[in-house]
Enzyme design. Structure first.
Site, PDB file in Angstrom:
ATOM      1  CB  CYS A 121      -0.936   0.024   1.203  1.00 34.65           C
ATOM      2  SG  CYS A 121      -2.373   1.094   0.898  1.00 34.65           S
ATOM      3  CB  CYS A 123      -1.679   4.849   3.460  1.00 34.51           C
ATOM      4  SG  CYS A 123      -1.749   3.184   4.127  1.00 34.51           S
ATOM      5  CE  LYS A 196      -7.697  -1.341   4.534  1.00 35.96           C
ATOM      6  NZ  LYS A 196      -6.312  -0.984   4.247  1.00 35.96           N
ATOM      7  CE  LYS A 249      -7.200  -3.855   7.625  1.00 36.31           C
ATOM      8  NZ  LYS A 249      -6.157  -3.194   6.946  1.00 36.31           N
TER       9      LYS A 249
END
Ligand code: PBG
Ligand code: ZN
Length: 326
Positions: A121, A123, A196, A249
């Site tokens: 990812c 982020c 997610k 998730k």
């Protein structure tokens, strides 16, 4: 004539031996995955305040935690990077000398039997904290795919067994699968964070990974908590694109989604018991309001009973030890 009542389910609950005989769901250490947060440097261990027992560590210290997990027979480890430098496109994500890349290399050298998974990812690496690159204040899906592929490739080159994209961009599984196959990594698996949700339960993780978005939120790419049919569409799309296993998730608040994904796909299903789920159990136990070990085991067993084949959990090592000691 049988006496009243004809069914007495209590008969098979009378002793531990009887209960063991008819237990439907089992939890094994090999079904648990430990998340770790790796940074550059040496000899580094910084406690994450909102997650007791969880630390940011340098690679050498991460290896100690991985060894403890492996000794307890935990199945695998998932690495998150906490880079020293961030920029608009998150370019440290694919640095071959980054903490995740170095961490995977060290793991495959020292503990080759522990499954090494990397979270893919942007982020943690972008200065704005979003899971992709921004264009006019929005995350640009297609431009992000190239960066994710590049990042996944660097993880594969370091030796990752499984790459796990958690960004929720559309089409990322195909993009990553193509990049891996074109570069001789056909054997590296993809575990997609397929369903997610945009969840408030990620709060403590964002402290651990230093990845909170500086402005706005993730509702433009993560799923709306009210949706389950959509989760199935997300999952099917990722499977069509080449995902080897799919993840739901968070776990506890989305057990129905886990059940449906398992029943309707038959694919390997992972569930992520996220930071907020962990923190709540620790906090209540700390106040003496619940029994930590029992709630830990019950929460994990519930996730397995819902249909998850394996579980990513900050309790992984503790739970594996508890299983070994009966
Ligand atoms: C990053 C990522 C997050 C988690 C795993 N990968 C946080 C987020 O989406 O903000 C959450 C894990 C946890 O809360 O334990 N994409
Ligand atoms: Zn992200």
């Amino acid at each position: 004539m049988p006496s009243f009542p004809s069914h007495r389910p209590r008969r098979l609950r009378r002793t531990a031996a009887l209960r063991n005989l008819v237990r439907e769901t089992h939890l094994a250490p090999s079904q648990l995955i430990l998340p770790v947060f790796v940074r550059e440097g040496k000899n580094l261990r910084r406690a994450v305040e909102s997650m007791p027992g969880v630390n940011q560590t340098s690679v050498d210290e991460m290896l100690r935690d991985a060894e403890a997990a492996a000794k307890a027979k935990v199945g695998g480890i998932i690495l998150f990077g906490v880079p020293d430098s961030k920029d608009a496109i998150g370019s440290s994500a694919w640095d071959e000398n980054g903490a995740v890349q170095k961490g995977v290399q060290a793991l495959k050298k020292e503990i080759p039997d522990l499954v090494a998974i990397t979270d893919v990812c942007m982020c943690e690496y972008t200065d704005h904290g979003h899971c992709g690159v921004l264009k006019n204040g929005e995350v640009d899906n297609d431009a992000t795919l190239k960066l994710l592929s590049r990042t996944a490739l660097s993880h594969a080159a370091a030796g990752a067994d499984i790459v796990a994209p958690s960004d929720m961009m559309d089409g990322r599984v195909r993009a990553i699968r193509c990049a891996l196959d074109e570069n001789d990594f056909a054997g590296v698996s993809i575990l997609s964070y397929a369903a997610k949700y945009a969840s408030a339960y990620y709060g403590p993780f964002r402290e651990a990974a230093e990845s909170a978005p500086k402005s706005g939120d993730r509702r433009g790419y993560q799923m709306d908590p009210g949706n389950a049919d959509e989760a199935l569409r997300e999952v099917r799309a990722d499977i069509d694109e080449g995902a080897d296993a799919v993840m739901v998730k968070p776990a506890g608040p989305y057990l129905d989604v886990i059940t449906r994904v398992k029943a309707e796909t038959g694919y390997p299903v992972a569930a992520y018991q996220v930071s907020g789920e962990y923190a709540m159990i620790c906090a209540a136990a700390d106040r003496g309001w619940i029994d930590k070990d029992r709630v830990m085991m019950e929460s994990l067993l519930g996730i397995r009973r819902a249909g998850a084949d394996f579980i990513v959990s900050y309790f992984a090592t503790d739970a594996a030890r508890a299983l070994a000691s009966g």
